[in-house]
Enzyme design. Structure first.
Site, PDB file in Angstrom:
ATOM      1  N   TRP A  70       0.810  -1.132  -0.016  1.00  0.00           N
ATOM      2  CA  TRP A  70       0.155   0.102   0.051  1.00  0.00           C
ATOM      3  C   TRP A  70       0.948   1.137   0.032  1.00  0.00           C
ATOM      4  O   TRP A  70       0.473   2.397  -0.754  1.00  0.00           O
ATOM      5  CB  TRP A  70      -1.022  -0.066   1.187  1.00  0.00           C
ATOM      6  CG  TRP A  70      -1.931  -1.087   1.031  1.00  0.00           C
ATOM      7  CD1 TRP A  70      -2.188  -2.248   1.757  1.00  0.00           C
ATOM      8  CD2 TRP A  70      -2.936  -1.078  -0.071  1.00  0.00           C
ATOM      9  NE1 TRP A  70      -3.184  -2.967   1.624  1.00  0.00           N
ATOM     10  CE2 TRP A  70      -3.663  -2.455   0.236  1.00  0.00           C
ATOM     11  CE3 TRP A  70      -3.299  -0.644  -1.046  1.00  0.00           C
ATOM     12  CZ2 TRP A  70      -4.579  -2.968  -0.409  1.00  0.00           C
ATOM     13  CZ3 TRP A  70      -4.443  -1.139  -2.019  1.00  0.00           C
ATOM     14  CH2 TRP A  70      -4.939  -2.326  -1.718  1.00  0.00           C
ATOM     15  N   ASP A 124      -1.907   6.472   6.378  1.00  0.00           N
ATOM     16  CA  ASP A 124      -3.068   5.672   5.792  1.00  0.00           C
ATOM     17  C   ASP A 124      -3.162   4.728   6.839  1.00  0.00           C
ATOM     18  O   ASP A 124      -2.504   3.900   7.339  1.00  0.00           O
ATOM     19  CB  ASP A 124      -2.370   4.840   4.614  1.00  0.00           C
ATOM     20  CG  ASP A 124      -3.457   3.763   3.999  1.00  0.00           C
ATOM     21  OD1 ASP A 124      -4.642   3.609   4.500  1.00  0.00           O
ATOM     22  OD2 ASP A 124      -2.935   3.151   2.972  1.00  0.00           O
ATOM     23  N   LYS A 144     -12.665  -1.850   6.293  1.00  0.00           N
ATOM     24  CA  LYS A 144     -11.774  -2.773   7.468  1.00  0.00           C
ATOM     25  C   LYS A 144     -12.346  -2.552   8.808  1.00  0.00           C
ATOM     26  O   LYS A 144     -12.871  -3.591   9.448  1.00  0.00           O
ATOM     27  CB  LYS A 144     -10.295  -2.673   7.102  1.00  0.00           C
ATOM     28  CG  LYS A 144      -9.922  -3.329   6.147  1.00  0.00           C
ATOM     29  CD  LYS A 144      -9.191  -2.357   5.052  1.00  0.00           C
ATOM     30  CE  LYS A 144      -8.820  -3.251   3.797  1.00  0.00           C
ATOM     31  NZ  LYS A 144      -8.196  -2.344   2.764  1.00  0.00           N
TER      32      LYS A 144
HETATM   33  C1  LIG Z   1      -7.372  -1.879   1.828  1.00  0.00           C
HETATM   34  C2  LIG Z   1      -6.285  -0.887   1.784  1.00  0.00           C
HETATM   35  C3  LIG Z   1      -6.305   0.202   0.880  1.00  0.00           C
HETATM   36  C4  LIG Z   1      -6.994   0.462  -0.483  1.00  0.00           C
HETATM   37  O1  LIG Z   1      -8.327   0.804  -0.081  1.00  0.00           O
HETATM   38  P1  LIG Z   1      -9.277   0.938  -1.182  1.00  0.00           P
HETATM   39  O2  LIG Z   1     -10.550   1.745  -0.569  1.00  0.00           O
HETATM   40  O3  LIG Z   1      -9.666  -0.160  -1.744  1.00  0.00           O
HETATM   41  O4  LIG Z   1      -8.791   1.895  -2.004  1.00  0.00           O
HETATM   42  C5  LIG Z   1      -5.165   0.996   1.113  1.00  0.00           C
HETATM   43  N1  LIG Z   1      -4.529   1.041   2.211  1.00  0.00           N
HETATM   44  C6  LIG Z   1      -4.510   0.033   3.169  1.00  0.00           C
HETATM   45  C7  LIG Z   1      -3.528   0.011   4.186  1.00  0.00           C
HETATM   46  C8  LIG Z   1      -5.371  -1.103   2.812  1.00  0.00           C
HETATM   47  O5  LIG Z   1      -5.492  -1.971   3.840  1.00  0.00           O
END
Ligand SMILES: *Cc1c(COP(=O)(O)O)cnc(C)c1O
Length: 361
Positions: free
Chosen positions: A102, A172, A196
């Site tokens: 990511w 993030d 999540k």
């Molecule tokens: C799942 C995830 C993403 C991607 O998220 P989307 O909403 O599908 O763009 C980005 N960063 C992390 C840490 C993730 O776990």
């Protein structure tokens, strides 16, 4: 309904209470004779949903007033691009700490818009740990420092965040927001896709220090400016009404659990049980992560060989333990145990793991 224990990494399990509340309101929202899917985003009903969701965030995460909370579309992945668009005046510099796929994706977008610098990476060690403070080389003239607080695929998590000496820290937090207490004041911007720890897919939460939004160059399209969404309270266009409503219910659930502090305590217990089962398996299960970098959200491990891993996943699935296969890029096993994943399900997995060692070693 025979509800499975759902270890999916995202979209992920939601509290049953939340699903039942959603179900009721999908047909008739608060007895107004309309579905929550049918109400206007400018109605007083949605106004109430939006303002309650924001104030719950403020309360649960202790977000100061000089930060705005936004509800945007496009997933966390759009933030990979929006951040450099808004904060890197064409060609500007930013520091990226690379701890997995990511952060690499975030870096890729920044390269299109400015001059990101890799301030630290653990790629050489297959991302099995978070960099140590002395390994992080920050630039003096960076517009911001970007990191991924929990690495969903590799199963690592920052235990504490680096000191950036006044340079805005951006995180993030897609896979660990609200899972533990975090000092929001340390960050310039926090973002998270909801699917999540916060709710269903379709909404991304951005917590941004308002003055940062002022840096946006004039050439950035209106929809892609944080400033637009701050000024219009996430109502510049139609926000993902239903997803925001679901997030509100999840936040109310977190509050009923006793808030973030209590949820953190339960998460430590859940993660602790799984890592203990790995440690006590005499090497049958091997953690893929160094002890000081282990995630409490995504617990990753290997078995002696890939055939056994396949068998493990198959038999676990048959036993009602769903979604344990590791990410396709790394293999192995991954148990995603976000806030809504019950302690009881972790105990069931631990029992299954012990039984599996007995019959397969
Ligand atoms: C799942 C995830 C993403 C991607 O998220 P989307 O909403 O599908 O763009 C980005 N960063 C992390 C840490 C993730 O776990």
């Amino acid at each position: 309904m025979a509800r499975k224990f759902n270890f999916n990494p995202g979209p992920a399990t939601l509290p049953l209470e939340v699903l039942e509340e959603l179900q009721k309101n999908v047909v008739d929202y608060n007895s107004i004779g309309m579905s929550v899917l049918e109400i206007s985003h400018r109605s007083k009903e949605f106004e109430e949903i939006l303002s309650t969701t924001k104030s719950l965030f403020r309360e649960l995460m202790v977000i100061p007033e000089d930060y705005e909370i936004l509800f945007l579309g496009g997933g966390a992945s759009l933030q990979f691009a929006m951040i450099p668009m808004n904060l890197l005046n064409s060609g500007g510099k930013a520091d990226y700490i690379i701890t997995g796929s990511w952060s690499e994706k975030a870096l890729k977008e920044a390269k299109l818009l400015g001059q990101p610098v890799i301030a630290a990476t653990t790629e050489d060690e297959k991302f099995r740990r978070i960099p140590k403070p002395e390994e992080i080389k920050l630039s003096k003239d960076a517009a911001y420092v970007h990191l991924t607080s929990n690495n969903t695929i590799f199963g690592t998590q920052w235990a504490s965040f680096p000191e950036t000496n006044g340079i805005p820290l951006i995180a993030d937090m897609s896979s660990d927001i609200l899972s533990r207490r975090v000092d929001v004041k340390k960050f310039g911007l926090i973002y998270a896709g909801a699917q999540k720890n916060l709710g269903p897919a379709g909404v991304t939460v951005v917590i941004i220090k308002k003055d940062l939004a002022e840096r946006c160059p004039e050439t950035v399209p209106t929809m892609l400016r944080y400033k637009t969404h701050i000024e219009d309270n996430s109502l510049y266009n139609t926000p993902p009404v239903f997803a925001v409503y679901a997030v509100k219910l999840v936040l109310e659930w977190v509050k009923r659990q006793g808030g973030v502090e209590k949820v953190e305590e339960i998460n430590k217990k859940k993660g602790g049980l799984l890592y203990q089962a790995i440690n006590e398996s005499s090497g049958f299960y091997r953690s893929t992560v160094d002890a000081d970098s282990r995630s409490l959200m995504n617990v990753t491990f290997r078995l002696p060989d890939e055939d056994l891993e396949k068998k493990f996943v198959q038999e676990a699935t048959a036993a009602g333990l769903h979604g344990l296969k590791g990410h396709r890029s790394v293999g192995g096993i991954r148990a995603s145990i976000y806030n809504a994943f019950p302690l009881e399900g972790v105990a069931r997995l631990v029992d299954f793991m012990k039984e599996f060692v007995k019959t397969n070693q």
